[in-house]
Structure formats: structure tokens, C-alpha cells
Write a protein that holds these residues in place. Structure first.
Motif, PDB file in Angstrom:
ATOM      1  N   THR A  45      49.447  27.932  42.015  1.00 37.56           N
ATOM      2  CA  THR A  45      49.189  28.454  43.365  1.00 37.56           C
ATOM      3  C   THR A  45      48.305  29.700  43.315  1.00 37.56           C
ATOM      4  OG1 THR A  45      51.355  27.668  44.086  1.00 37.56           O
ATOM      5  CG2 THR A  45      50.308  29.341  45.465  1.00 37.56           C
ATOM      6  N   THR A  46      48.612  30.599  42.372  1.00 38.29           N
ATOM      7  CA  THR A  46      47.861  31.861  42.286  1.00 38.29           C
ATOM      8  C   THR A  46      46.382  31.600  42.006  1.00 38.29           C
ATOM      9  OG1 THR A  46      49.822  33.041  41.563  1.00 38.29           O
ATOM     10  CG2 THR A  46      47.722  34.064  41.046  1.00 38.29           C
ATOM     11  N   VAL A  47      46.115  30.738  41.022  1.00 42.54           N
ATOM     12  CA  VAL A  47      44.715  30.455  40.669  1.00 42.54           C
ATOM     13  C   VAL A  47      44.020  29.734  41.828  1.00 42.54           C
ATOM     14  CG1 VAL A  47      43.192  29.210  39.071  1.00 42.54           C
ATOM     15  CG2 VAL A  47      45.202  30.413  38.201  1.00 42.54           C
ATOM     16  N   TYR A  48      44.720  28.780  42.419  1.00 37.74           N
ATOM     17  CA  TYR A  48      44.133  28.009  43.526  1.00 37.74           C
ATOM     18  C   TYR A  48      43.819  28.927  44.720  1.00 37.74           C
ATOM     19  CZ  TYR A  48      43.554  24.281  46.978  1.00 37.74           C
ATOM     20  OH  TYR A  48      43.040  23.441  47.934  1.00 37.74           O
ATOM     21  N   ASP A  49      44.779  29.785  45.073  1.00 29.68           N
ATOM     22  CA  ASP A  49      44.572  30.697  46.216  1.00 29.68           C
ATOM     23  C   ASP A  49      43.382  31.628  45.957  1.00 29.68           C
ATOM     24  OD1 ASP A  49      46.722  29.531  47.400  1.00 29.68           O
ATOM     25  OD2 ASP A  49      48.009  31.318  47.450  1.00 29.68           O
ATOM     26  N   PHE A  50      43.253  32.069  44.698  1.00 26.69           N
ATOM     27  CA  PHE A  50      42.119  32.948  44.387  1.00 26.69           C
ATOM     28  C   PHE A  50      40.792  32.190  44.508  1.00 26.69           C
ATOM     29  CE2 PHE A  50      39.098  34.458  41.075  1.00 26.69           C
ATOM     30  CZ  PHE A  50      38.616  35.528  41.815  1.00 26.69           C
ATOM     31  N   MET A  51      40.792  30.933  44.075  1.00 25.74           N
ATOM     32  CA  MET A  51      39.532  30.175  44.149  1.00 25.74           C
ATOM     33  C   MET A  51      39.127  29.923  45.605  1.00 25.74           C
ATOM     34  SD  MET A  51      39.962  27.863  40.737  1.00 25.74           S
ATOM     35  CE  MET A  51      38.294  27.253  40.520  1.00 25.74           C
ATOM     36  N   GLU A  52      40.111  29.872  46.467  1.00 24.44           N
ATOM     37  CA  GLU A  52      39.795  29.779  47.902  1.00 24.44           C
ATOM     38  C   GLU A  52      39.107  31.081  48.363  1.00 24.44           C
ATOM     39  OE1 GLU A  52      43.144  28.972  50.434  1.00 24.44           O
ATOM     40  OE2 GLU A  52      41.828  28.189  52.012  1.00 24.44           O
ATOM     41  N   LYS A  53      39.596  32.201  47.868  1.00 22.81           N
ATOM     42  CA  LYS A  53      38.953  33.491  48.180  1.00 22.81           C
ATOM     43  C   LYS A  53      37.519  33.510  47.636  1.00 22.81           C
ATOM     44  CE  LYS A  53      42.441  35.862  49.998  1.00 22.81           C
ATOM     45  NZ  LYS A  53      42.438  36.160  51.433  1.00 22.81           N
ATOM     46  N   CYS A  54      37.332  32.917  46.458  1.00 21.44           N
ATOM     47  CA  CYS A  54      35.983  32.844  45.869  1.00 21.44           C
ATOM     48  C   CYS A  54      35.043  32.122  46.828  1.00 21.44           C
ATOM     49  CB  CYS A  54      35.999  32.102  44.530  1.00 21.44           C
ATOM     50  SG  CYS A  54      36.815  33.024  43.234  1.00 21.44           S
ATOM     51  N   LYS A  55      35.511  31.004  47.348  1.00 19.52           N
ATOM     52  CA  LYS A  55      34.699  30.219  48.280  1.00 19.52           C
ATOM     53  C   LYS A  55      34.320  31.093  49.491  1.00 19.52           C
ATOM     54  CE  LYS A  55      33.077  26.361  50.119  1.00 19.52           C
ATOM     55  NZ  LYS A  55      31.898  25.726  49.572  1.00 19.52           N
ATOM     56  N   GLU A  56      35.310  31.813  50.031  1.00 20.25           N
ATOM     57  CA  GLU A  56      35.053  32.679  51.194  1.00 20.25           C
ATOM     58  C   GLU A  56      34.040  33.776  50.866  1.00 20.25           C
ATOM     59  OE1 GLU A  56      39.713  32.315  52.604  1.00 20.25           O
ATOM     60  OE2 GLU A  56      38.883  34.319  52.316  1.00 20.25           O
ATOM     61  N   ASN A  57      34.041  34.203  49.591  1.00 21.99           N
ATOM     62  CA  ASN A  57      33.155  35.296  49.173  1.00 21.99           C
ATOM     63  C   ASN A  57      31.852  34.803  48.547  1.00 21.99           C
ATOM     64  OD1 ASN A  57      34.548  38.312  49.045  1.00 21.99           O
ATOM     65  ND2 ASN A  57      36.023  36.644  49.219  1.00 21.99           N
ATOM     66  N   ASN A  58      31.650  33.499  48.589  1.00 20.40           N
ATOM     67  CA  ASN A  58      30.471  32.904  47.952  1.00 20.40           C
ATOM     68  C   ASN A  58      30.353  33.266  46.469  1.00 20.40           C
ATOM     69  OD1 ASN A  58      28.501  31.066  48.233  1.00 20.40           O
ATOM     70  ND2 ASN A  58      27.075  32.372  49.362  1.00 20.40           N
ATOM     71  N   ILE A  59      31.485  33.312  45.799  1.00 18.82           N
ATOM     72  CA  ILE A  59      31.509  33.507  44.344  1.00 18.82           C
ATOM     73  C   ILE A  59      31.398  32.109  43.729  1.00 18.82           C
ATOM     74  CG2 ILE A  59      32.917  34.223  42.365  1.00 18.82           C
ATOM     75  CD1 ILE A  59      34.285  36.239  44.339  1.00 18.82           C
ATOM     76  N   VAL A  60      30.341  31.883  42.976  1.00 22.81           N
ATOM     77  CA  VAL A  60      30.123  30.525  42.445  1.00 22.81           C
ATOM     78  C   VAL A  60      30.598  30.387  41.006  1.00 22.81           C
ATOM     79  CG1 VAL A  60      28.208  29.995  43.999  1.00 22.81           C
ATOM     80  CG2 VAL A  60      27.727  31.123  41.821  1.00 22.81           C
ATOM     81  N   TYR A  61      30.752  31.543  40.336  1.00 23.50           N
ATOM     82  CA  TYR A  61      31.155  31.495  38.932  1.00 23.50           C
ATOM     83  C   TYR A  61      32.104  32.655  38.624  1.00 23.50           C
ATOM     84  CZ  TYR A  61      31.148  31.551  33.899  1.00 23.50           C
ATOM     85  OH  TYR A  61      31.568  31.543  32.588  1.00 23.50           O
ATOM     86  N   VAL A  62      33.182  32.338  37.877  1.00 20.36           N
ATOM     87  CA  VAL A  62      34.207  33.351  37.552  1.00 20.36           C
ATOM     88  C   VAL A  62      34.542  33.321  36.058  1.00 20.36           C
ATOM     89  CG1 VAL A  62      36.561  34.167  38.043  1.00 20.36           C
ATOM     90  CG2 VAL A  62      35.314  32.894  39.797  1.00 20.36           C
ATOM     91  N   GLU A  63      34.697  34.479  35.459  1.00 19.19           N
ATOM     92  CA  GLU A  63      35.372  34.592  34.156  1.00 19.19           C
ATOM     93  C   GLU A  63      36.590  35.481  34.403  1.00 19.19           C
ATOM     94  OE1 GLU A  63      32.365  35.787  31.296  1.00 19.19           O
ATOM     95  OE2 GLU A  63      31.269  33.910  31.617  1.00 19.19           O
ATOM     96  N   MET A  64      37.779  34.881  34.293  1.00 14.04           N
ATOM     97  CA  MET A  64      39.005  35.555  34.740  1.00 14.04           C
ATOM     98  C   MET A  64      39.944  35.903  33.582  1.00 14.04           C
ATOM     99  SD  MET A  64      41.672  34.406  37.710  1.00 14.04           S
ATOM    100  CE  MET A  64      42.461  33.071  36.860  1.00 14.04           C
ATOM    101  N   PHE A  65      40.380  37.162  33.556  1.00 17.82           N
ATOM    102  CA  PHE A  65      41.393  37.582  32.578  1.00 17.82           C
ATOM    103  C   PHE A  65      42.767  37.084  33.003  1.00 17.82           C
ATOM    104  CE2 PHE A  65      38.311  41.168  32.462  1.00 17.82           C
ATOM    105  CZ  PHE A  65      38.014  41.178  31.116  1.00 17.82           C
ATOM    106  N   PHE A  66      43.597  36.802  32.011  1.00 19.32           N
ATOM    107  CA  PHE A  66      45.033  36.657  32.283  1.00 19.32           C
ATOM    108  C   PHE A  66      45.792  37.239  31.093  1.00 19.32           C
ATOM    109  CE2 PHE A  66      46.331  32.983  29.611  1.00 19.32           C
ATOM    110  CZ  PHE A  66      45.082  32.575  29.168  1.00 19.32           C
ATOM    111  N   ASP A  67      46.983  37.773  31.363  1.00 17.54           N
ATOM    112  CA  ASP A  67      47.726  38.557  30.368  1.00 17.54           C
ATOM    113  C   ASP A  67      49.028  37.863  29.977  1.00 17.54           C
ATOM    114  OD1 ASP A  67      45.766  40.307  31.398  1.00 17.54           O
ATOM    115  OD2 ASP A  67      47.004  42.044  30.912  1.00 17.54           O
ATOM    116  N   PRO A  68      48.993  36.950  29.009  1.00 16.36           N
ATOM    117  CA  PRO A  68      50.203  36.192  28.659  1.00 16.36           C
ATOM    118  C   PRO A  68      51.393  37.062  28.287  1.00 16.36           C
ATOM    119  CG  PRO A  68      48.290  35.240  27.581  1.00 16.36           C
ATOM    120  CD  PRO A  68      47.833  36.511  28.209  1.00 16.36           C
ATOM    121  N   GLN A  69      51.136  38.193  27.586  1.00 15.75           N
ATOM    122  CA  GLN A  69      52.278  39.002  27.125  1.00 15.75           C
ATOM    123  C   GLN A  69      53.090  39.579  28.299  1.00 15.75           C
ATOM    124  OE1 GLN A  69      49.255  41.072  24.945  1.00 15.75           O
ATOM    125  NE2 GLN A  69      50.593  41.239  23.161  1.00 15.75           N
ATOM    126  N   ALA A  70      52.392  39.819  29.419  1.00 10.51           N
ATOM    127  CA  ALA A  70      53.105  40.339  30.597  1.00 10.51           C
ATOM    128  C   ALA A  70      54.066  39.289  31.146  1.00 10.51           C
ATOM    129  CB  ALA A  70      52.094  40.743  31.669  1.00 10.51           C
TER     130      ALA A  70
END
Ligand SMILES: [Zn+2]
Length: 379
Positions: A115-140
Motif C-alpha cells: 500500500t505504501t509504495v502504491y500510494d506513493f506512486m500515485e503521488k508520483c503521477k500527480e507530480n509528474n515524476i516519471v522516474y524514481v530511485e527510492m531508499f528503504f531501510d530494512p533494519q528499521a
């Protein structure tokens, strides 16, 4: 005849000079004479790359409340409650982390990551972001008892669904929490092995930075390089020995990119070395409600003017008033009176900094240039 000729020549020179001023003077042109509303449309429509963003910080108050209710938490039951917690934070890293660490606990199951990744990608669409390199923190997450495989499966499923629904391309950067032990980082990289083909890069974030210099993870980075990861690292702003840490990142970790790292502006030799190595910096001039303007404009301006490949990103848009990329760029542009051309060039740097095969990168850059030309911006 001769006088006429010289008069014409002089007129041509004046016209050309004026054109040069209009096109190449960075700050001559807020200038573009545009209202904030028109600039918002301009920046909104610009095709964008987001290279400095954390999965955990992308969650909007609505997403946080959705997951809190799904997991039957007795806090963050409404988006307003999340907003209230955000606005009552004490300034600085401590206040940021106190909310952030509470917020990430709503991430419990595979579906929550999806859900988190999907919701963010919807924000990308709204912001016309066509390409993302996204951090994620497994240890957290693994340190809270979350299963590494569930987390990965959720992230990958969210990415696939998001790409299908919104046409946004997203690559992943696995990230080490610098305050945790080297053994913990090694364990994380071992867990990540089966997913290597889905992981583009390795980063380091979190804090404190003091006592946890880049060199702490020298061996982890050496192995990751061998394994084919691109490498980057957060060097936060105004830490103790900030420029020393930037040099360590370059010389010892041999990074391919630098996150933040704005203290380089204080050392002209370091600026020259960053340029010589063709390294790019991902800046994040975020703004909290109590800030008079976006952070770090002078240093970003200095590095930009000195030819460093520096770009703008939103870092943790769900947790800052600057929000997602269009709004962050607009606030930055307005506060610093940057021209349209500056804003496009900053975005050009982001595409240049992307860890993509040359052909793919060229296609994104060409499409940005084409868009700029159609909007009468000469870059
Ligand atoms: Zn960051």
C-alpha cells in the motif's frame, strides 16, 4: 556606408548580448515574470526524476491513518491526528525521529508495504515524476520483528502495481542505518542476496552521524561494489567533520553519488574534486512549518553556480511541510528567485545522476529537453 555598417553591427551585438543575458543569466529571470500560480503549472508539468526519497517518509497522513486502522493501533486513527503529531514536533533531528519512528510502526504486513509504495506512486503521477530511485531501510523494520521477505514481497508487489496503474518507473536503493552495527549491515546484505536483481543501489542514512563515519562501513561497501550495487551515502548538513565525511565517502567508500553533502560548498578544493570525478549531489531543501524558507538555498545555489551536478528532491515528503516534489521545487524557486531555466537545469542534473543504462537515460533527458523547448526554455 561605413558608419551605417558599424551601427548595424552594434545593433546586432546589442540584440545578441540581450539574448545572452536573458538566456544565461541564472537569476535575471524570475524575470520570467510569472506568477506563483503559473510557475506552479510550469514546475508541475515538468517531467521529473526523484532520487532522494525514503519509503518510510513517503507516507501521507492519510496512508498512515489507513495502515494504523488496518492494524488496529490506538494512535494515528485519523489523518488529522498524524498532522497534529507532525506539527507539534520539536525542531531538529530528535523531533523528526521521534515522530518518524512512531509512524513507521504502522508498517506491519506485506500488504502495508504494498500500500505504501502504491500510494506513493500515485503521488508520483500527480507530480509528474516519471522516474524514481527510492531508499528503504530494512533494519528499521526487521529490528521490530518484521520479516525481511514479507517486507520485500510487499515492496515489489506495490512497485509492480504502481508501475501498471501510473506508468511510473521505480528502482530501489537498500539503505543501512548508520547507527547500527556493521554486523547488522552485513546481515541485512545477506538477507538481500536473493533480491539483488531488484536492488539497484546501496545507501547509508539515519543518525547520529557523529561516531558513525562513512569508513565504518568500508568492507560492506567494498563487497557491495563487487556485487554490482551502485553506491551512495547521506552526509547530513552541518555535522561534525562534514567535509571530512564527504571525502571519506569519495575516497574510502568510492561512492557513485552523494546525498545532501552540501558542506562541500565550504571547501573549494572539494568542489573541484567532486566536479573532476563527475559526482552528483542529491539535495533536499525541505521546509518545516516553522522554517522561514526552504533549508540550504545559499549552499545549493553556490554549488549549482560552481558547476556541480546538484538536483532537488523531497526526502521525506509525508513528514515535511514542503511535501512532494512539485511543491518542494516551487517553494525553492520562489524563495530563491530561480529562473525557469535554472529549474529545468536542476532537473536535468537529476536525470544525469540517475543510475540508468545510457540509452534509457538519454531518452528521459531528450524528453525533458523537448518539453523545455516547447515551453520556450533554452537549456
Ligand atoms: Zn534522506
Amino acid at each position: 556606408m561605413t558608419t551605417k555598417f558599424y551601427n548595424r553591427l552594434l545593433a546586432i551585438i546589442i540584440v545578441l548580448f540581450s539574448f545572452q543575458l536573458f538566456s544565461f543569466n541564472s537569476f535575471a529571470s524570475n524575470l520570467d515574470g510569472m506568477s506563483r500560480e503559473k510557475m506552479q503549472v510550469f514546475i508541475g508539468e515538468m517531467p521529473k526524476a526523484e532520487l532522494h526519497i525514503h519509503l518510510e517518509g513517503t507516507m501521507s497522513p492519510e496512508t498512515v491513518a489507513k495502515l494504523a486502522n488496518r492494524n488496529k493501533f490506538n494512535f494515528f486513527k485519523t489523518a488529522d491526528e498524524v498532522r497534529q503529531s507532525l506539527s507539534s514536533r520539536v525542531p531538529g533531528l530528535t523531533g523528526f525521529l521521534s515522530h518518524h519512528n512512531k509512524q513507521i510502526t504502522v508498517l506491519q504486513t506485506e500488504k502495508d508495504f504494498l500500500t505504501t509504495v502504491y500510494d506513493f506512486m500515485e503521488k508520483c503521477k500527480e507530480n509528474n515524476i516519471v522516474y524514481v530511485e527510492m531508499f528503504f531501510d530494512p533494519q528499521a523494520h526487521t529490528s521490530r520483528g518484521i520479516d525481511f521477505d514479507s517486507m520485500m514481497k510487499g515492496i515489489l508487489a506495490g512497485r509492480e502495481a504502481g508501475q501498471k496503474a501510473f506508468g511510473v518507473k521505480l528502482n530501489l536503493i537498500i539503505s543501512i542505518n548508520r547507527e547500527r552495527s556493521v554486523d547488522s549491515a552485513v546481515e541485512m546484505m545477506s538477507n538481500a542476496k536473493p533480491y539483488k536483481k531488484y536492488l539497484l543501489g546501496l545507501g547509508i542514512d539515519s543518525g547520529p552521524e557523529e561516531g558513525n563515519p562513512p569508513s565504518k562501513f568500508k568492507d560492506v561497501y567494498a563487497q557491495a561494489k563487487k556485487d554490482g550495487y551502485f553506491l551512495t551515502i547521506h552526509n547530513d548538513v552541518d555535522e561534525k567533520n562534514s567535509t571530512g565525511h564527504i571525502r571519506e565517502a569519495m575516497d574510502i567508500l568510492k561512492v557513485d553519488r552523494l546525498d545532501h553533502s552540501l558542506n562541500a560548498a565550504e571547501d573549494i578544493d572539494l568542489v573541484a574534486e567532486i566536479r573532476r570525478r563527475d559526482l552528483c549531489l542529491t539535495a533536499s531543501p525541505v521546509q518545516r512549518g516553522s522554517d522561514p524558507e526552504p533549508q540550504d538555498i545559499p549552499r545549493i545555489r553556490f554549488l549549482f553556480q560552481h558547476g556541480v551536478c546538484i538536483s532537488l528532491h523531497s526526502d521525506d515528503p509525508g513528514e515535511f511541510d514542503s511535501g512532494y516534489l512539485t511543491n518542494l521545487m516551487l517553494n525553492f524557486q520562489q524563495a530563491g528567485k530561480f529562473s525557469k531555466r535554472d529549474m529545468v537545469r536542476l532537473m536535468l542534473h537529476a536525470f544525469k545522476a540517475a543510475w540508468l543504462p545510457d540509452e534509457e537515460k538519454k531518452a528521459y533527458i531528450n524528453s525533458l529537453k523537448k518539453w523545455a523547448a516547447a515551453n520556450y526554455v533554452n537549456i
